[in-house]
Design an enzyme around this catalytic site. Sequence first.
Site, PDB file in Angstrom:
ATOM      1  N   CYS A 167      -9.159  -8.628   0.397  1.00  0.00           N
ATOM      2  CA  CYS A 167      -8.709 -10.036   0.378  1.00  0.00           C
ATOM      3  C   CYS A 167      -9.376 -11.005   0.608  1.00  0.00           C
ATOM      4  O   CYS A 167      -9.008 -12.246   1.154  1.00  0.00           O
ATOM      5  CB  CYS A 167      -7.254  -9.841   1.190  1.00  0.00           C
ATOM      6  SG  CYS A 167      -6.095  -8.624   0.589  1.00  0.00           S
TER       7      CYS A 167
ATOM      8  N   SER B  15       3.110  -5.680  -4.894  1.00  0.00           N
ATOM      9  CA  SER B  15       1.958  -6.073  -5.572  1.00  0.00           C
ATOM     10  C   SER B  15       1.657  -4.869  -6.787  1.00  0.00           C
ATOM     11  O   SER B  15       1.412  -3.815  -6.338  1.00  0.00           O
ATOM     12  CB  SER B  15       0.613  -6.584  -4.914  1.00  0.00           C
ATOM     13  OG  SER B  15      -0.182  -6.861  -5.900  1.00  0.00           O
TER      14      SER B  15
ATOM     15  N   HIS C  95      -0.676  -4.489  -9.029  1.00  0.00           N
ATOM     16  CA  HIS C  95      -2.251  -3.800  -9.065  1.00  0.00           C
ATOM     17  C   HIS C  95      -2.391  -2.677  -7.909  1.00  0.00           C
ATOM     18  O   HIS C  95      -3.468  -2.147  -8.275  1.00  0.00           O
ATOM     19  CB  HIS C  95      -3.224  -4.761  -9.206  1.00  0.00           C
ATOM     20  CG  HIS C  95      -3.469  -5.510  -7.865  1.00  0.00           C
ATOM     21  ND1 HIS C  95      -4.612  -4.958  -7.297  1.00  0.00           N
ATOM     22  CD2 HIS C  95      -3.241  -6.666  -7.234  1.00  0.00           C
ATOM     23  CE1 HIS C  95      -4.959  -5.902  -6.366  1.00  0.00           C
ATOM     24  NE2 HIS C  95      -3.663  -6.879  -5.897  1.00  0.00           N
TER      25      HIS C  95
ATOM     26  N   GLN D 114       0.739  -1.079   0.050  1.00  0.00           N
ATOM     27  CA  GLN D 114       0.122   0.220  -0.174  1.00  0.00           C
ATOM     28  C   GLN D 114       0.872   1.380   0.022  1.00  0.00           C
ATOM     29  O   GLN D 114       0.313   2.322  -0.190  1.00  0.00           O
ATOM     30  CB  GLN D 114      -0.821  -0.061   1.351  1.00  0.00           C
ATOM     31  CG  GLN D 114      -2.052  -0.974   1.246  1.00  0.00           C
ATOM     32  CD  GLN D 114      -2.982  -0.934   0.169  1.00  0.00           C
ATOM     33  OE1 GLN D 114      -3.102   0.216  -0.357  1.00  0.00           O
ATOM     34  NE2 GLN D 114      -3.829  -1.928  -0.170  1.00  0.00           N
TER      35      GLN D 114
END
Length: 345
Positions: free
Chosen positions: A291, A164, A166, A144
């Site tokens: 998630c 990550s 995306h 994040q």
Amino acid sequence: MRVYLDNNATMPLYPAARSAMQTAMDVFGNPSSIHCEGRQATALIEQARLQIANAIDCALEEVIFTSGATEGINLLANWQTPVNVDEMAHEALWVHHRPGDGGIFAMGLANSETGIITQIPKKCEWGWHTESGKVTHLMLDVTQVIGRLPFSFCKSKADIAILSAHKLGGPKGVGALIIRRGIDCPILIHGGGQELGRRSGTQNVIGIAGFGAAIEAAMKDLENGVWSRVENLRDFLETELETQANDTIFVGRDVPRLPNTTCFISNGWKGETQVIQMDIAGFAVSAGSACSSGKVNVSRVLAAMGYSNAEASCAIRVSMGPETKKHDVLRFCEAWLKKKRSRDG
């Protein structure tokens, strides 16, 4: 016109990432092949590796491509040791041990639900002795943070970091595990020996190319003050809601947070209901982390922070992005406040 306010779940694809992926689609060679076509595919992978290394201040050989953050976190499971979960005020922290050896202290640098930034503890604080042994490594989940706040892997003193694509405007299904040189980690996937033997399998060339382009674009946005503008919009939204609905509870407002994230509670109004009503009104928000395959459960993070189950069940998260405009925020505030007034009678 719909307004997308769920960037912590996934960010829209950067145009640069889309362009890089389209170019990579025409590079059909297997990167493990030594002929020209294979070398062309390898070149795209190594270009992305360089883009990521430059963005987070690490060495090229420390970047291992994966299918995403979840695969990286599962490195812990490959250590074949028990996990003790300690729910702290800001994050879930994992202490992972191998009998007769060291362990891993794993933490998220920023919470996806609340946006709260967790301070990295000094080694003397996490290098403690337990019945299972001494904790010797620090793992950071920075999914994040990258592109939204400055981060240096080198200066962080972490041994392992998880990224990550995306979450920062790249494609889904690709990520990276950053492993500091000299760290003896288990193999993620056995096979042909790709990614320095730590993660076998033919690499996702198209996704990796998009990842590299996205992280480069994200760092340019950060340098150009885009996220400072987003932070101002986040503060504006909170002020608007507070002014007209002063019973709203803003989680973590008094501590450092991600610039784009606000989590707030309206008691008696279920978060799931708010998400559905806002969706119908044209706004994409969430009731917590994305998630859990669409499941909406009471947040363990909010419960760990001392909020009751009733309060935690009435929380929603708004997470803005580079494309969010002030009129988007105003429209959301108007729609949310209208629904609240209607509900409150």
